[in-house]
Design a protein around this motif. Structure first.
Motif, PDB file in Angstrom:
ATOM      1  N   ILE A  73      84.221  42.318  73.503  1.00 34.12           N
ATOM      2  CA  ILE A  73      83.757  42.548  72.138  1.00 34.12           C
ATOM      3  C   ILE A  73      83.225  41.219  71.620  1.00 34.12           C
ATOM      4  CG2 ILE A  73      84.413  43.148  69.785  1.00 34.12           C
ATOM      5  CD1 ILE A  73      86.535  45.014  71.037  1.00 34.12           C
ATOM      6  N   HIS A  74      81.929  41.200  71.317  1.00 34.00           N
ATOM      7  CA  HIS A  74      81.277  39.957  70.904  1.00 34.00           C
ATOM      8  C   HIS A  74      81.290  39.746  69.391  1.00 34.00           C
ATOM      9  CE1 HIS A  74      78.589  36.577  70.778  1.00 34.00           C
ATOM     10  NE2 HIS A  74      77.781  37.243  69.966  1.00 34.00           N
ATOM     11  N   PHE A  75      81.084  40.795  68.621  1.00 33.22           N
ATOM     12  CA  PHE A  75      80.916  40.610  67.186  1.00 33.22           C
ATOM     13  C   PHE A  75      81.278  41.910  66.483  1.00 33.22           C
ATOM     14  CE2 PHE A  75      78.931  39.300  63.269  1.00 33.22           C
ATOM     15  CZ  PHE A  75      78.722  37.937  63.368  1.00 33.22           C
ATOM     16  N   VAL A  76      82.046  41.812  65.427  1.00 32.25           N
ATOM     17  CA  VAL A  76      82.428  42.969  64.628  1.00 32.25           C
ATOM     18  C   VAL A  76      82.291  42.604  63.169  1.00 32.25           C
ATOM     19  CG1 VAL A  76      84.277  44.604  64.079  1.00 32.25           C
ATOM     20  CG2 VAL A  76      84.102  43.648  66.383  1.00 32.25           C
ATOM     21  N   GLY A  77      81.745  43.529  62.400  1.00 31.42           N
ATOM     22  CA  GLY A  77      81.624  43.290  60.969  1.00 31.42           C
ATOM     23  C   GLY A  77      81.934  44.545  60.192  1.00 31.42           C
ATOM     24  N   VAL A  78      82.626  44.375  59.071  1.00 33.03           N
ATOM     25  CA  VAL A  78      82.907  45.474  58.151  1.00 33.03           C
ATOM     26  C   VAL A  78      82.523  45.012  56.754  1.00 33.03           C
ATOM     27  CG1 VAL A  78      84.723  46.911  57.137  1.00 33.03           C
ATOM     28  CG2 VAL A  78      84.747  46.432  59.593  1.00 33.03           C
ATOM     29  N   HIS A  79      81.753  45.850  56.072  1.00 28.07           N
ATOM     30  CA  HIS A  79      81.344  45.554  54.705  1.00 28.07           C
ATOM     31  C   HIS A  79      82.596  45.256  53.874  1.00 28.07           C
ATOM     32  CE1 HIS A  79      79.785  46.000  50.681  1.00 28.07           C
ATOM     33  NE2 HIS A  79      78.544  46.100  51.166  1.00 28.07           N
ATOM     34  N   PRO A  80      82.570  44.243  53.025  1.00 27.49           N
ATOM     35  CA  PRO A  80      83.751  43.909  52.232  1.00 27.49           C
ATOM     36  C   PRO A  80      84.342  45.093  51.448  1.00 27.49           C
ATOM     37  CG  PRO A  80      82.151  42.150  52.059  1.00 27.49           C
ATOM     38  CD  PRO A  80      81.489  43.265  52.828  1.00 27.49           C
ATOM     39  N   ARG A  81      83.500  46.033  50.991  1.00 28.24           N
ATOM     40  CA  ARG A  81      84.000  47.211  50.257  1.00 28.24           C
ATOM     41  C   ARG A  81      84.839  48.123  51.141  1.00 28.24           C
ATOM     42  NH1 ARG A  81      78.700  48.075  48.086  1.00 28.24           N
ATOM     43  NH2 ARG A  81      78.469  49.683  49.681  1.00 28.24           N
ATOM     44  N   HIS A  82      84.653  48.053  52.444  1.00 30.08           N
ATOM     45  CA  HIS A  82      85.336  48.970  53.355  1.00 30.08           C
ATOM     46  C   HIS A  82      86.472  48.312  54.127  1.00 30.08           C
ATOM     47  CE1 HIS A  82      82.470  52.070  52.450  1.00 30.08           C
ATOM     48  NE2 HIS A  82      81.490  51.225  52.667  1.00 30.08           N
ATOM     49  N   ARG A  83      86.753  47.067  53.840  1.00 27.62           N
ATOM     50  CA  ARG A  83      87.867  46.400  54.512  1.00 27.62           C
ATOM     51  C   ARG A  83      89.183  46.997  54.019  1.00 27.62           C
ATOM     52  NH1 ARG A  83      85.119  40.457  54.182  1.00 27.62           N
ATOM     53  NH2 ARG A  83      83.441  41.000  55.637  1.00 27.62           N
ATOM     54  N   GLY A  84      90.096  47.171  54.936  1.00 25.70           N
ATOM     55  CA  GLY A  84      91.384  47.775  54.605  1.00 25.70           C
ATOM     56  C   GLY A  84      91.376  49.290  54.680  1.00 25.70           C
ATOM     57  N   ASP A  85      90.225  49.891  55.005  1.00 26.40           N
ATOM     58  CA  ASP A  85      90.104  51.350  55.111  1.00 26.40           C
ATOM     59  C   ASP A  85      90.370  51.857  56.523  1.00 26.40           C
ATOM     60  OD1 ASP A  85      89.309  51.370  52.461  1.00 26.40           O
ATOM     61  OD2 ASP A  85      87.191  51.756  52.883  1.00 26.40           O
ATOM     62  N   GLY A  86      90.616  50.973  57.472  1.00 31.12           N
ATOM     63  CA  GLY A  86      90.825  51.382  58.855  1.00 31.12           C
ATOM     64  C   GLY A  86      89.541  51.471  59.670  1.00 31.12           C
ATOM     65  N   LEU A  87      88.416  51.052  59.079  1.00 29.08           N
ATOM     66  CA  LEU A  87      87.147  51.155  59.784  1.00 29.08           C
ATOM     67  C   LEU A  87      87.111  50.261  61.022  1.00 29.08           C
ATOM     68  CD1 LEU A  87      84.320  52.150  60.194  1.00 29.08           C
ATOM     69  CD2 LEU A  87      83.535  50.542  58.427  1.00 29.08           C
ATOM     70  N   ALA A  88      87.579  49.045  60.917  1.00 24.70           N
ATOM     71  CA  ALA A  88      87.577  48.156  62.084  1.00 24.70           C
ATOM     72  C   ALA A  88      88.428  48.753  63.206  1.00 24.70           C
ATOM     73  CB  ALA A  88      88.079  46.767  61.711  1.00 24.70           C
ATOM     74  N   ARG A  89      89.565  49.328  62.870  1.00 27.69           N
ATOM     75  CA  ARG A  89      90.401  49.982  63.889  1.00 27.69           C
ATOM     76  C   ARG A  89      89.652  51.138  64.540  1.00 27.69           C
ATOM     77  NH1 ARG A  89      95.885  49.200  64.277  1.00 27.69           N
ATOM     78  NH2 ARG A  89      96.736  47.686  62.810  1.00 27.69           N
ATOM     79  N   ARG A  90      88.897  51.900  63.760  1.00 29.20           N
ATOM     80  CA  ARG A  90      88.129  53.009  64.326  1.00 29.20           C
ATOM     81  C   ARG A  90      87.041  52.499  65.264  1.00 29.20           C
ATOM     82  NH1 ARG A  90      86.461  57.391  59.936  1.00 29.20           N
ATOM     83  NH2 ARG A  90      85.593  58.320  61.829  1.00 29.20           N
ATOM     84  N   LEU A  91      86.363  51.424  64.870  1.00 29.02           N
ATOM     85  CA  LEU A  91      85.337  50.842  65.734  1.00 29.02           C
ATOM     86  C   LEU A  91      85.954  50.359  67.043  1.00 29.02           C
ATOM     87  CD1 LEU A  91      83.350  48.928  62.996  1.00 29.02           C
ATOM     88  CD2 LEU A  91      82.386  50.719  64.463  1.00 29.02           C
ATOM     89  N   TYR A  92      87.079  49.663  66.949  1.00 28.31           N
ATOM     90  CA  TYR A  92      87.755  49.193  68.154  1.00 28.31           C
ATOM     91  C   TYR A  92      88.221  50.371  69.006  1.00 28.31           C
ATOM     92  CZ  TYR A  92      87.915  44.149  67.361  1.00 28.31           C
ATOM     93  OH  TYR A  92      87.580  42.833  67.226  1.00 28.31           O
ATOM     94  N   GLY A  93      88.755  51.404  68.373  1.00 32.36           N
ATOM     95  CA  GLY A  93      89.196  52.584  69.116  1.00 32.36           C
ATOM     96  C   GLY A  93      88.055  53.226  69.885  1.00 32.36           C
ATOM     97  N   ARG A  94      86.901  53.312  69.247  1.00 34.09           N
ATOM     98  CA  ARG A  94      85.731  53.888  69.928  1.00 34.09           C
ATOM     99  C   ARG A  94      85.341  53.010  71.118  1.00 34.09           C
ATOM    100  NH1 ARG A  94      81.257  57.283  68.307  1.00 34.09           N
ATOM    101  NH2 ARG A  94      82.798  58.240  66.956  1.00 34.09           N
ATOM    102  N   PHE A  95      85.411  51.675  70.932  1.00 30.55           N
ATOM    103  CA  PHE A  95      85.072  50.779  72.043  1.00 30.55           C
ATOM    104  C   PHE A  95      86.106  50.886  73.165  1.00 30.55           C
ATOM    105  CE2 PHE A  95      84.801  46.786  74.378  1.00 30.55           C
ATOM    106  CZ  PHE A  95      83.446  46.789  74.690  1.00 30.55           C
ATOM    107  N   PHE A  96      87.389  50.997  72.823  1.00 28.33           N
ATOM    108  CA  PHE A  96      88.415  51.167  73.857  1.00 28.33           C
ATOM    109  C   PHE A  96      88.139  52.432  74.670  1.00 28.33           C
ATOM    110  CE2 PHE A  96      91.781  48.907  71.003  1.00 28.33           C
ATOM    111  CZ  PHE A  96      91.227  47.678  71.290  1.00 28.33           C
ATOM    112  N   ASP A  97      87.756  53.525  73.986  1.00 31.95           N
ATOM    113  CA  ASP A  97      87.426  54.767  74.689  1.00 31.95           C
ATOM    114  C   ASP A  97      86.258  54.552  75.644  1.00 31.95           C
ATOM    115  OD1 ASP A  97      89.444  56.062  73.302  1.00 31.95           O
ATOM    116  OD2 ASP A  97      88.077  57.031  71.868  1.00 31.95           O
TER     117      ASP A  97
END
Length: 155
Positions: A73-97
């Motif tokens: 994983i080279h780079f991950v970004g989440v809009h500040p309004r969406h931090r804490g919503d679990g979006l980064a975990r979802r992105l990582y989960g999709r990458f793990f899959d």
């Protein structure tokens, strides 16, 4: 965010949207560590999240062409309004899959030692943390190295 969120594979054309916001989202200049080549060559293994048609987050990653067991994983970004919503975990989960589907058993990433938020996030996701590793990216450029083992793919 819920059902209003669309998570999809990235396209090369997403680069302009992403690079247009990364400095603002980070609050400092980071554009230089995300050249266009990553979306030109690794968009199939990268992801974009959109909320109501606007960019909410992204993950740029790829299976290692040199280490058959690894994905990176080279780079991950989440809009500040969406931090804490679990979006980064979802992105990582999709990458793990994706990594499992590619028969990868290790996911790696790095960050700077000053990025305490990234270190805490990766630790919470079950990554082992090594470092700071002195001179990892050249003289006086230390990095913290993350590694997470994935369950063996079925088959």
């Amino acid at each position: 965010m819920g059902s209003d969120l669309r998570l999809r594979s990235a396209e090369a054309d997403d680069y302009d949207r992403i690079i247009g916001v990364v400095d603002e989202w980070w609050g400092r200049t980071v554009q230089g560590i995300l050249p266009r080549l990553f979306l030109d060559h690794f968009h199939r293994t990268s992801f974009v999240a959109e909320h109501e048609g606007e960019l909410a987050g992204f993950l740029v990653g790829f299976p290692s062409p040199s280490q058959p067991e690894a994905a990176y994983i080279h780079f991950v970004g989440v809009h500040p309004r969406h931090r804490g919503d679990g979006l980064a975990r979802r992105l990582y989960g999709r990458f793990f899959d994706l990594a499992r589907a590619e028969r990868r058993t290790i996911v790696r990433a790095i960050t700077s030692p000053q990025n305490s938020g990234s270190i805490a996030f990766h630790t919470a996701l079950g990554f082992t943390v090594t470092g700071p590793v002195p001179d990892y990216d050249g003289p006086s450029t230390d990095r913290v190295v993350f590694e997470r083992r994935l369950a063996e793919p079925d088959g």
